[in-house]
Design an enzyme around this catalytic site. Structure first.
Site, PDB file in Angstrom:
ATOM      1  N   CYS A  67      81.415  96.652  25.198  1.00  0.00           N
ATOM      2  CA  CYS A  67      80.886  98.007  25.389  1.00  0.00           C
ATOM      3  C   CYS A  67      80.063  98.141  26.671  1.00  0.00           C
ATOM      4  CB  CYS A  67      79.979  98.371  24.225  1.00  0.00           C
ATOM      5  SG  CYS A  67      80.714  98.166  22.628  1.00  0.00           S
ATOM      6  N   ARG A  92      85.094  95.037  31.728  1.00  0.00           N
ATOM      7  CA  ARG A  92      84.504  94.311  30.606  1.00  0.00           C
ATOM      8  C   ARG A  92      85.376  94.368  29.372  1.00  0.00           C
ATOM      9  NH1 ARG A  92      78.755  93.976  31.667  1.00  0.00           N
ATOM     10  NH2 ARG A  92      78.359  93.736  29.464  1.00  0.00           N
ATOM     11  N   TRP A 101      83.998  98.900  22.525  1.00  0.00           N
ATOM     12  CA  TRP A 101      84.865  97.789  22.098  1.00  0.00           C
ATOM     13  C   TRP A 101      84.613  97.660  20.602  1.00  0.00           C
ATOM     14  CZ3 TRP A 101      84.335  92.687  20.194  1.00  0.00           C
ATOM     15  CH2 TRP A 101      85.437  91.845  20.395  1.00  0.00           C
ATOM     16  N   ASN A 160      75.318  99.482  22.422  1.00  0.00           N
ATOM     17  CA  ASN A 160      76.052  98.208  22.493  1.00  0.00           C
ATOM     18  C   ASN A 160      75.420  97.260  21.486  1.00  0.00           C
ATOM     19  OD1 ASN A 160      77.320  99.289  24.692  1.00  0.00           O
ATOM     20  ND2 ASN A 160      76.424  97.892  26.196  1.00  0.00           N
ATOM     21  N   GLY A 161      76.228  96.453  20.825  1.00  0.00           N
ATOM     22  CA  GLY A 161      75.675  95.480  19.883  1.00  0.00           C
ATOM     23  C   GLY A 161      76.144  95.777  18.470  1.00  0.00           C
ATOM     24  N   GLU A 166      91.743  74.377  29.179  1.00  0.00           N
ATOM     25  CA  GLU A 166      91.553  75.604  29.953  1.00  0.00           C
ATOM     26  C   GLU A 166      92.916  76.237  30.286  1.00  0.00           C
ATOM     27  OE1 GLU A 166      89.351  77.613  30.535  1.00  0.00           O
ATOM     28  OE2 GLU A 166      89.922  78.679  32.343  1.00  0.00           O
ATOM     29  N   LYS A 195      94.011  79.988  29.128  1.00  0.00           N
ATOM     30  CA  LYS A 195      94.478  81.010  30.075  1.00  0.00           C
ATOM     31  C   LYS A 195      95.824  81.571  29.628  1.00  0.00           C
ATOM     32  CE  LYS A 195      91.629  81.805  31.860  1.00  0.00           C
ATOM     33  NZ  LYS A 195      90.358  81.174  32.064  1.00  0.00           N
ATOM     34  N   GLU A 221      95.496  83.731  26.476  1.00  0.00           N
ATOM     35  CA  GLU A 221      94.659  84.900  26.713  1.00  0.00           C
ATOM     36  C   GLU A 221      95.407  86.038  27.412  1.00  0.00           C
ATOM     37  OE1 GLU A 221      91.530  83.794  29.420  1.00  0.00           O
ATOM     38  OE2 GLU A 221      90.179  85.338  28.673  1.00  0.00           O
ATOM     39  N   HIS A 228      99.495  61.363  16.765  1.00  0.00           N
ATOM     40  CA  HIS A 228      98.747  61.529  15.524  1.00  0.00           C
ATOM     41  C   HIS A 228      99.008  62.893  14.873  1.00  0.00           C
ATOM     42  CE1 HIS A 228      96.719  57.774  16.266  1.00  0.00           C
ATOM     43  NE2 HIS A 228      96.454  58.183  17.490  1.00  0.00           N
ATOM     44  N   LYS A 251      85.287  91.196  28.807  1.00  0.00           N
ATOM     45  CA  LYS A 251      84.837  90.298  29.869  1.00  0.00           C
ATOM     46  C   LYS A 251      83.514  89.636  29.491  1.00  0.00           C
ATOM     47  CE  LYS A 251      84.838  88.353  33.877  1.00  0.00           C
ATOM     48  NZ  LYS A 251      85.699  87.174  33.947  1.00  0.00           N
TER      49      LYS A 251
HETATM   50  O1  M6R Z   1      80.376  84.997  30.593  1.00  0.00           O
HETATM   51  P1  M6R Z   1      80.632  83.676  29.887  1.00  0.00           P
HETATM   52  O2  M6R Z   1      81.059  82.625  30.829  1.00  0.00           O
HETATM   53  O3  M6R Z   1      79.482  83.254  29.046  1.00  0.00           O
HETATM   54  O4  M6R Z   1      81.839  83.970  28.916  1.00  0.00           O
HETATM   55  C1  M6R Z   1      82.275  83.021  28.001  1.00  0.00           C
HETATM   56  C2  M6R Z   1      83.672  83.316  27.516  1.00  0.00           C
HETATM   57  O5  M6R Z   1      83.690  84.537  26.828  1.00  0.00           O
HETATM   58  C3  M6R Z   1      84.678  83.382  28.668  1.00  0.00           C
HETATM   59  O6  M6R Z   1      84.649  82.221  29.429  1.00  0.00           O
HETATM   60  C4  M6R Z   1      86.109  83.591  28.124  1.00  0.00           C
HETATM   61  O7  M6R Z   1      86.505  82.483  27.401  1.00  0.00           O
HETATM   62  C5  M6R Z   1      87.038  83.875  29.290  1.00  0.00           C
HETATM   63  N1  M6R Z   1      87.470  85.237  29.260  1.00  0.00           N
HETATM   64  C6  M6R Z   1      88.256  83.042  29.306  1.00  0.00           C
HETATM   65  O8  M6R Z   1      89.029  83.310  30.437  1.00  0.00           O
END
Ligand code: M6R
Length: 610
Positions: A2, A27, A75, A100-101, A483, A487, A490, A506, A605
């Site tokens: 948000c 975001r 959001w 927000n929250g 990672e 990616k 995501e 395993h 974001k």
């Molecule tokens: O702003 P931050 O680095 O604390 O965010 C943490 C995660 O939400 C962030 O790294 C998320 O996993 C990414 N969108 C992945 O690409």
């Protein structure tokens, strides 16, 4: 997640509010809305499901005008994404709220308010705030007091702005667990959940602290602490730039940000390193002395930032000889942990506003760590302000929800922390010099690696129809495999998992067939032989391999194995270098699959709620 924007001015603020929302779009959100008070003192509100563009079109069709207003991108947490759940929420056409929250006790408050005759029109937790404030106003007739009374009844997290139709030149705001800033103008004032939203109108900001309630008018700003005492908060001037409007020659921000990595890394190294190693003040005044005491490091982060911490653990123990634990913030914050003597608490976050990471920091600060260090990309963020020490990654604004340049610059920051910790320990003078030189060569190596983009774009076609993918790595390349998998899932929505290659037999080996692509991160290091055996295990079961290998390792492309050769680099830097082709692979696969690369579904974001 948000976003909030608000303004009190003498001019029409609708375009300021909409532009603020556009700047917060990165975001992630699902609906948007705006409410303004016009010269007729009537509350005008427009909300919509979907993008800010839809909201702006609706406003253009049926123009709003007003000099006091609030706006929001939502959001969804409570209640599905829909127009009626979008903010602002109103109470009896008098009070409008953006929030927000999460209000955790919303259900109880809702039923009490309903019994008292308040009518709810949404499924959100936010609507209780609007009715609560109105109820309190009915008894105090003072907006500030009403808001203070209302927030004292809320449990959970909030950053909020409240507008009262009967007090048209005032906005009330409150912060607990979700950031809020006041932007100072000349004869006008603004509020937002992120200063980025207000850069076209001001560069002077006041950050609210936890529990603060504030009121702003065109000329005044009054802030009160949680116990109602007037307080002064510093004014900070920002030099931040907002470059989100410009993708340059790139189709998506994510691709732009992938290609910005050589520069981002070079900026992050700038002025912090000489031939002998890391400069003393790199982690803040007095940090060098503090770091000499450190015998253990506890790293806490979420998502991609957590993966950078996992890489650092290998480096810390192998190079600096300092023991290191890494934990996901949402786990750390809800368990009892044992703090070893002389421990350093390190939090890592691109945004510096991730709710779990912030909560973990706050908990950590009560547990007896020697000091806390934030590795962060946003100056002035809550994490930076609340930590004792800060290392700013200088990646520049990262717009794509998928973190790219923030990750590699975090790794650079962590590499420098390893050098700083190693100074008084196992890293000798010569080794320091060697590692400092390796770090300095990094931007050039990254440039070289990015030249593989066309090769990877071609390779991506193989993944377009796949449902699953497996990523393998060993040692510090295991977090890079994690990672890579994050990616891919995501932004392309392909289910992807990462395994330490030695774990294959395993369990995951059972998944291998011709439909399962297996991506292997294979630099030329002392684990290569072990990894080569894992590759053979996959081959023997008919799996299709994609091996990202050091060109000096001489893997050969064959019917069941495509080899992508990377330039040879210092062994220490491989996690940073090998990240880039995996980012590119996810990007090109997502483009082929036609997903919303920069704002993937369901994601935000900056995750400012639990
Ligand atoms: O702003 P931050 O680095 O604390 O965010 C943490 C995660 O939400 C962030 O790294 C998320 O996993 C990414 N969108 C992945 O690409």
């Amino acid at each position: 997640m948000c976003g909030i924007v608000g303004a009190v001015a003498q001019r029409d603020v609708i375009e300021i509010l909409l532009e603020g929302l556009r700047r917060l779009e990165y975001r992630g959100y699902d609906s948007a809305g705006v409410a303004v008070l016009g010269s007729d003192k009537q509350l005008q509100r427009v909300r919509c499901l979907g993008k800010v563009k839809i909201l702006a079109d609706a406003v253009a069709r049926d123009p709003l005008q007003g000099s006091t207003g609030i706006a929001h991108t939502r959001w969804a947490t409570h209640g599905q994404p829909s127009e009626r759940n979008a903010h602002p929420h109103v109470s009896n056409d008098r009070i409008a709220v953006v929030h927000n929250g999460i209000i955790e006790n919303h259900a109880k408050l809702r039923s009490t308010l309903q019994e008292q005759g308040f009518v709810f029109t949404s499924e959100t937790d936010t609507e209780v705030i609007a009715h609560l404030v109105e109820r309190e106003l009915n008894s105090t007739n003072n907006l500030l007091e009403a808001v203070q009374k209302a927030v004292s009844q809320l449990h959970g997290a909030y950053g909020m702005v409240i507008l009262d139709k009967q007090d048209p030149e005032r906005l009330l705001l409150a912060r607990s667990g979700s950031p809020m800033v006041i932007g100072l103008g000349i004869g006008e004032n603004f509020v937002a959940s992120d200063p980025l939203a207000l850069l076209p109108v001001t560069r002077r900001f006041i950050y609210l602290e936890e529990g603060d309630v504030a009121e702003i008018t065109r000329r005044d700003v009054n802030i009160f602490s949680s116990d109602g005492i007037p307080v002064t908060r510093d004014i900070r001037e920002t030099s931040a730039t907002y470059d989100a409007g410009d993708k340059g020659p790139y189709r998506h921000f994510m691709l732009k940000e992938i290609f910005e990595q050589p520069l981002a890394v070079s900026n992050t190294l700038e002025g912090r390193l000489n031939e002998a190693g890391v400069l003393d003040e790199t982690f803040g005044n007095g940090a060098a002395e503090l770091l000499k005491k450190i015998e253990h490091v506890q790293i806490i982060a979420c998502g991609t930032s957590y993966h950078s911490g996992l890489v650092a653990r290998y480096w810390m123990e192998a190079l600096a000889g300092v023991s290191c634990n890494v934990e996901i913030a949402s786990e750390f914050r809800y368990r009892k942990s044992v703090v070893r003597p002389n421990s350093l608490l390190v939090t890592i976050s691109q945004s510096g506003e991730t709710a779990d990471t912030l909560a973990a920091l706050r908990l950590g600060k009560t547990l007896g760590y020697v000091t806390s260090l934030a590795i962060c990309n946003v100056a002035g963020s809550s994490l930076v302000r609340e930590s004792d020490l800060a290392f700013m990654t200088r990646a520049g604004t990262e717009i794509g929800v998928a973190s790219t340049k923030a990750f590699t610059t975090q790794l650079v920051g962590l590499a420098m922390l390893v050098l700083a910790l190693g100074k008084s320990r196992e890293l000798g003078v010569e080794r320091q010099r060697e590692l400092a030189a390796a770090l300095k060569s990094l931007p050039g190596m990254l440039e070289e690696t990015l030249k593989l983009a066309p090769v990877i774009e071609t390779l991506a076609v193989d993944f377009a129809e796949k449902q699953h993918a497996l990523f393998l790595g060993r040692g510090e390349e295991y977090p890079i495999a994690m990672e890579g998998a994050l990616k891919l899932k995501e932004i392309s929505y392909i289910h992807a998992e990462a395994y330490a290659a030695g774990e294959l037999k395993h369990g995951p080996l059972a998944l291998i067939d011709a439909d399962m692509p297996i991506i292997v991160v294979a630099p030329n290091n002392d684990l290569l032989e072990k990894l080569a055996s894992n590759i053979e295990e996959v081959r023997a079961r008919g799996g299709m391999l994609y091996v990202f290998a050091d060109q000096t390792a001489h893997f050969e492309t064959s019917a069941d194995m495509k080899v992508i050769n990377l330039p040879h680099c210092h062994e220490w830097l491989t996690p940073i270098i090998y990240t880039l082709p995996l980012q590119l692979l996810s990007y090109y696969v997502a483009v082929i699959r036609g997903t919303d690369v920069d704002q993937p579904r369901n994601l935000a974001k900056s995750v400012t709620v639990e």
